[in-house]
Design a protein around this motif. Sequence first.
Motif, PDB file in Angstrom:
ATOM      1  N   GLU A 147       0.873  -1.149  -0.004  1.00 44.17           N
ATOM      2  CA  GLU A 147       0.050  -0.135   0.053  1.00 44.17           C
ATOM      3  C   GLU A 147       0.818   1.357  -0.211  1.00 44.17           C
ATOM      4  OE1 GLU A 147      -0.127  -2.686   2.063  1.00 44.17           O
ATOM      5  OE2 GLU A 147      -2.245  -3.362   1.379  1.00 44.17           O
ATOM      6  N   THR A 148       2.189   1.335   0.714  1.00 38.71           N
ATOM      7  CA  THR A 148       2.962   2.303   0.813  1.00 38.71           C
ATOM      8  C   THR A 148       3.453   2.574  -0.604  1.00 38.71           C
ATOM      9  OG1 THR A 148       3.219   1.847   3.069  1.00 38.71           O
ATOM     10  CG2 THR A 148       5.057   3.334   1.802  1.00 38.71           C
TER      11      THR A 148
ATOM     12  N   ASP B 277       0.825   4.106  -2.912  1.00 37.14           N
ATOM     13  CA  ASP B 277       0.884   5.575  -2.559  1.00 37.14           C
ATOM     14  C   ASP B 277       1.988   6.489  -2.987  1.00 37.14           C
ATOM     15  OD1 ASP B 277      -1.091   7.342  -0.561  1.00 37.14           O
ATOM     16  OD2 ASP B 277       1.088   8.082  -0.652  1.00 37.14           O
ATOM     17  N   ARG B 278       3.092   5.821  -2.889  1.00 34.61           N
ATOM     18  CA  ARG B 278       4.344   6.752  -3.133  1.00 34.61           C
ATOM     19  C   ARG B 278       4.533   6.799  -4.905  1.00 34.61           C
ATOM     20  NH1 ARG B 278       9.236   4.325   0.545  1.00 34.61           N
ATOM     21  NH2 ARG B 278       8.565   5.172   2.495  1.00 34.61           N
TER      22      ARG B 278
ATOM     23  N   TRP C 235       1.986   5.936  -7.299  1.00 33.45           N
ATOM     24  CA  TRP C 235       0.633   6.468  -8.004  1.00 33.45           C
ATOM     25  C   TRP C 235       0.038   7.544  -7.178  1.00 33.45           C
ATOM     26  CZ3 TRP C 235       2.413   1.623  -8.423  1.00 33.45           C
ATOM     27  CH2 TRP C 235       2.485   1.060  -9.726  1.00 33.45           C
ATOM     28  N   GLY C 236       0.243   7.724  -5.958  1.00 32.46           N
ATOM     29  CA  GLY C 236      -0.531   8.948  -5.245  1.00 32.46           C
ATOM     30  C   GLY C 236      -1.860   8.474  -4.813  1.00 32.46           C
ATOM     31  N   GLU C 237      -2.878   9.358  -4.778  1.00 31.02           N
ATOM     32  CA  GLU C 237      -4.239   9.217  -4.237  1.00 31.02           C
ATOM     33  C   GLU C 237      -5.311   8.602  -5.197  1.00 31.02           C
ATOM     34  OE1 GLU C 237      -5.428  12.810  -2.455  1.00 31.02           O
ATOM     35  OE2 GLU C 237      -3.874  12.854  -0.929  1.00 31.02           O
TER      36      GLU C 237
ATOM     37  N   PRO D 111      -4.825   5.788  -7.866  1.00 34.69           N
ATOM     38  CA  PRO D 111      -4.435   4.740  -8.463  1.00 34.69           C
ATOM     39  C   PRO D 111      -5.227   4.154  -9.583  1.00 34.69           C
ATOM     40  CG  PRO D 111      -4.659   3.910  -6.359  1.00 34.69           C
ATOM     41  CD  PRO D 111      -5.208   5.425  -6.299  1.00 34.69           C
TER      42      PRO D 111
ATOM     43  N   TRP E 206       4.983  11.930  -3.654  1.00 39.10           N
ATOM     44  CA  TRP E 206       5.896  11.312  -2.861  1.00 39.10           C
ATOM     45  C   TRP E 206       7.401  11.810  -3.468  1.00 39.10           C
ATOM     46  CZ3 TRP E 206       9.815   7.938  -4.208  1.00 39.10           C
ATOM     47  CH2 TRP E 206      10.797   7.463  -2.941  1.00 39.10           C
TER      48      TRP E 206
ATOM     49  N   GLY F 202      -0.795   9.164   5.404  1.00 39.10           N
ATOM     50  CA  GLY F 202       0.068  10.161   4.513  1.00 39.10           C
ATOM     51  C   GLY F 202       1.320  10.399   5.006  1.00 39.10           C
TER      52      GLY F 202
ATOM     53  N   ALA G  72       3.582   7.334   4.016  1.00 40.85           N
ATOM     54  CA  ALA G  72       3.752   7.107   2.776  1.00 40.85           C
ATOM     55  C   ALA G  72       4.609   8.129   1.987  1.00 40.85           C
ATOM     56  CB  ALA G  72       2.535   6.772   1.728  1.00 40.85           C
ATOM     57  N   ARG G  73       4.459   9.516   2.297  1.00 41.94           N
ATOM     58  CA  ARG G  73       4.949  10.663   1.802  1.00 41.94           C
ATOM     59  C   ARG G  73       6.058  11.148   2.258  1.00 41.94           C
ATOM     60  NH1 ARG G  73      -0.141  13.971  -0.854  1.00 41.94           N
ATOM     61  NH2 ARG G  73      -1.251  11.977  -1.648  1.00 41.94           N
TER      62      ARG G  73
END
Length: 1013
Positions: free
Chosen positions: A39-40, A43-44, A46-48, A50, A150, A421, A424-425
């Motif tokens: 999941e991380t 998120d890194r 494809w962002g919010e 995907p 990210w 967030g 991940a970021r």
Amino acid sequence: MLGPVELWVAGRPVDLGPAKRRTVLAALLADAGGWVAAETLIDRVWGEDPPAQVRSTLYAHVARIRRVLVDSAPHLRGADDDTAAAASLVRGPGGYRLDVSRDLVDVHRFRGLVGRARGAGGSDAGRVATLREAMGLWRGEPLAGLPGAWAARTRETWLHQRIDAVLAWADAELRLGGQVVVVDTLSVLVAEHPLVEPLAVALMRALHAAGRAPEALACYTALRKRLADELGTTPGAEARREHRAVLSGGAGTAPPPSRPSSRVGVIPAQLPMEATGFTGREEELTHLDKVVAADRATAVVISAVSGTAGVGKTALAVRWAHRARDRFPDGQLYVNLRGYDPDRPMTAAEALVRFLTALGVAGQDVPLEEDDRAARYRTEVAGRRMLIVLDNAATVEQVRPLLPGTGSCAVLVTSRDSLAGLVAREGAHRLDLDLLPVDAARTLLRRLVGPRAEAEPDAVDALAAQCARLPLALRVAAELAVARPGTPLADLVDELADQQRRLDLLGADGDPRTAVAAVFSWSLRQLPADAAHAFRLLGLHPGPDVDAYAAAALTDTGPADARRTLDVLARAHLIQRTDTARYGMHDLLRAYATRLATAEETPGARETALDRLFDHCLATAAAAMDCLHPAEAHLRPAAPETVTPVPDLSDPDAARAWLDTERPGLTAMSAHTATRGRPTHAIRLSSTLYRHLVSGQHTDGLTIHGHARDAAREIGDPVGEARALIGLGIAYWQLARHEPARRHLQQALTLFRQADDVTGQARALVNLGLVDERLGRFLSAVEYLEQALVLYRRMDDRLGEATALKDLASVESQLGRYDQSADHLRQSLSLLRRTSNRYLEAHALSDLGAVEVRLDQLDSAAGHQQQALTLLREVGDRYGEAGALHGLGLVHTRRGRHPDATECHRQALTLYRENGDRDGEARALNGLGEAARAAGRPTDALTHHTEALTIAEDIGSPAQQARAHSGLAAAHHSPTLTAHHYHRALTLYTQLGMPEADTIRTNLADLTGTSSF
């Protein structure tokens, strides 16, 4: 890594494919050797948002990276390394882990080198060599070409780390005499990062050390302009110190030797007290030790301590912070963000004000916008070894502006949310806090209950289970057991079981918070009815805490009864003391109390309780203001009738103490009433507190007057809106934000004219005159003030007339119209004495004393300033006190009493700084410079006038700029610098139309032997 993402094999780069695949590799390399959840990674990369088949795409990228690593394993080498090494990408329950030597990853090599250079001991030569090696790893923009939030945030973080390393290298290099190479390197970086203040300061220092003072001054001027234009702020203390050093004309010096604490200055220590009887959590404490020990020195580390309400997140964070405080010699910052407060969570902008103030930033230097505050905050903590605790955060957005930009600080965040967030970021380390282990829960109960617990171990175990092993519930239950010493613990367990069964029938779903509610409910059942009723109503209070009088207003009782009730609730751990006379609530308890109030109190009862509370606050605020400013009572709205008593505020010290203590609650009341159906309360509060808020409470003034303006607009009250705009305009004026001040005052004037409110028009005109006077627009200021004077006289408003005369006289004095100014001041004094306005009378006396100095009437001037000083101290006006001290200092300087003059100006300077009056600060510094010069201390004079000039330029005060240039010209030994400053003073005084221009023109003629000026 410190450039484009590249994989090198046998000295050659390998084609990794598209940008998304390179981002996957970068996301894994950033945590090389550690598990990264799928999941991380998503998120890194494809962002919010995907794509639908994102996991399949991720697996394909991972498979391709794994194949490249397998094919390259026998030959994998660093870009500058001939040593073979293995790398593998493995999958497990924790996600993916890229096993590779960190020495092969540039970003980790860089951090290791910087950490080694920062270590204790070692020579500057060794430090320079190590940091040069680290800086050599940079090959362009990090993560170049990689898209997404990210990558952008990581890129920014690494750039900050690079800047930190460059600054450390520059300091060490300068101590070795390497000014030329430092100037060359920093010139490039300042051009790339023009708003990074520490870089500009380091460049100024290098230029100064290299004997290039004009370029150092130009560097400062450029920095000041960039900060003003783009951030609306001014250079920080370090930049101003370097600027003063250059202006003083001394030789450049190298930075001081490196020391464990990277900055000398204010060292905040804001950690709250540890929870009594803290038990368990050794594994979590050890984990935090390891995280900080491993990463704090080289990265911004956020440990998000998450967990259900009441699980002990704050207690753990505070416990660890106290254990680790010695690792952070530059201080510890703490803020309760109240993220789960049902009424008003703290905004990041508000928290930034608290942090900046704690870091020593004067109120007038705190930027108005959140982004600008965050930038100033990052500047203040840059390079400092600090611990920052952000307690009870609700969202990532609430936290991000409070994160430092460099890796020297550790940040600890507590939240009920996982704050994914941040993980991940920003690369946060997550610590999910579970319920207390059984043994720890049992131990906590035994500590709190005492020997009885030893005799009933089974009951202790049952009670721990009933409390779901939540520390908050355990503490409340233990206090109930202590309060009933004759009741066996087993009986208490049975009672709680009955209460929990009742809640289960209402739909409990196994949430641990249900156990907390059960314990709270059980505890409340044991309380007297009035205490339980008070608990419910306390949840309605919008402020952070209450005193007995506010509690009495809520509950419709007397203060003595309310105080007893608060003590009962405190003993039951349902509220807690915040000081000797005030009480606050845990956010979970507040939410529970609010829920009970909604369920068990009728809407009419709730509204009536809040009406009593807000009327009480208005009435008490009015009583405090009537004590401090009785002559202006008719300008304030009438105090509401109250059914409960207000505290005795007939003593000025008590009145000021109440206003200062209640300011957070009054600010919260302003927001609540403006947005929850009581707009007239917000409007009246603004008008009631006006005079108090202009006494240094600028930030709260902007908030309270802003809510009043919005509330007045909502209900169509143009006069109320205009009065609030006056408050906003004066707050901006005191913050030296002259254009917004003028804009708000012009809007107020327009509204007053539309409403045909002549008194309001006159007030707006007077304040517009004050703004133009500060800006050196003296003729325009005279026009505004004369218009106001006509209006006040037309209405036979003696107080208004006296005010306009006094302010008009101040402008006339600066134009050299001394006799006219003195006459107007005497007229003003006569009117003020008839209206018994001692506050304004004192100001008029001080102004008259200043004019009499110009008229060489020193005995009379000294008498009037002393009278003013006595009156101002009696009424508690520290703004006016500073002005009178400054005026008395000028008298002493003219009389040759140099020590007395210096002492007066020093006291004035202290007060001006406390009050946040930057224009006054410049005046006092110029006064100190003039006293030092008259006493034969030209070096001190240079220092004071230089600082005054810096401030005057920052706030756009041309009169104080001219005065500072004149002082610098007289103090400098260099004919060239003397002529330069005289020319600047002459230009400014001539533009302002001030009589000092003639004196400067004569001095220049004497200096140059010509009269052509």
